[in-house]
Enzyme design. Sequence first.
Site, mmCIF file in Angstrom:
data_model
loop_
_atom_site.group_PDB
_atom_site.id
_atom_site.type_symbol
_atom_site.label_atom_id
_atom_site.label_comp_id
_atom_site.label_asym_id
_atom_site.label_seq_id
_atom_site.Cartn_x
_atom_site.Cartn_y
_atom_site.Cartn_z
ATOM 1 N N LYS A 11 58.788 77.964 -57.020
ATOM 2 C CA LYS A 11 57.501 77.892 -57.706
ATOM 3 C C LYS A 11 56.392 77.487 -56.739
ATOM 4 O O LYS A 11 55.275 77.998 -56.799
ATOM 5 C CB LYS A 11 57.574 76.910 -58.877
ATOM 6 C CG LYS A 11 58.458 77.388 -60.027
ATOM 7 C CD LYS A 11 58.461 76.399 -61.171
ATOM 8 C CE LYS A 11 59.330 76.895 -62.322
ATOM 9 N NZ LYS A 11 59.359 75.916 -63.456
ATOM 10 N N ASP A 72 53.560 66.413 -50.126
ATOM 11 C CA ASP A 72 54.150 65.245 -50.763
ATOM 12 C C ASP A 72 53.240 64.902 -51.926
ATOM 13 O O ASP A 72 52.011 64.887 -51.781
ATOM 14 C CB ASP A 72 54.264 64.069 -49.789
ATOM 15 C CG ASP A 72 55.239 63.013 -50.310
ATOM 16 O OD1 ASP A 72 56.397 63.375 -50.586
ATOM 17 O OD2 ASP A 72 54.842 61.848 -50.448
#
Length: 204
Positions: A11, A72
């Site tokens: 994704k 992140d």
Amino acid sequence: MEILLASNNEKKARELEVILAEFDLSDVRVILLRDAPTYPEPLEDGRTFVDNALIKARAGVSNTGMITLADDSGLAVEELNGCPGVLSARWAGSHGDDAANNSLLLEQMAHVPDDRRQAAFVSVCALVFPNGEEYIAEGRWDGRLLRQPQGENGFGYDPIFVPNEEIENGGMRSSAQLSPNEKNAVSHRRKALLQLAPIIGQHL
């Protein structure tokens, strides 16, 4: 040009490909970790999203020689001084236990009134080139915490997060109740990637 995405999340790869296409960079090929030369997974021991994104991107470059993009991300809750933050995936102790993480966070916020439940999904993306060039971009998706999970889409803290855009439109759908297209159009990762796409184009 090939870019290593320091992840096996399809994704995320698709999201990057869509954004590259918007900048007429469809010829840039996105490579997932599983399709690149294998190397030891780096220890993400940074104190910030920037630290961890750079750890992953630098590891990709040093082990494969490829341009590497890493992100992140996590949830930052104002009432908790930005926590869970970099500990978002393991807030309840075990890495990736979404239900436990959501349950613990809701318990910690149980007595916090609605006007102090502001939160934001944060994504920091690091783009590192083999020549040593490094670029950082941050995206935020602001909203607030619900009092119980809602919705089956998404992952992580999606079921307990309602975006500001939804509130402003008179709704209370969590990000786990949005369609993938609705979510991707305003997500924190998209906002970060949009800043890096022109830099990728400059290096073609």
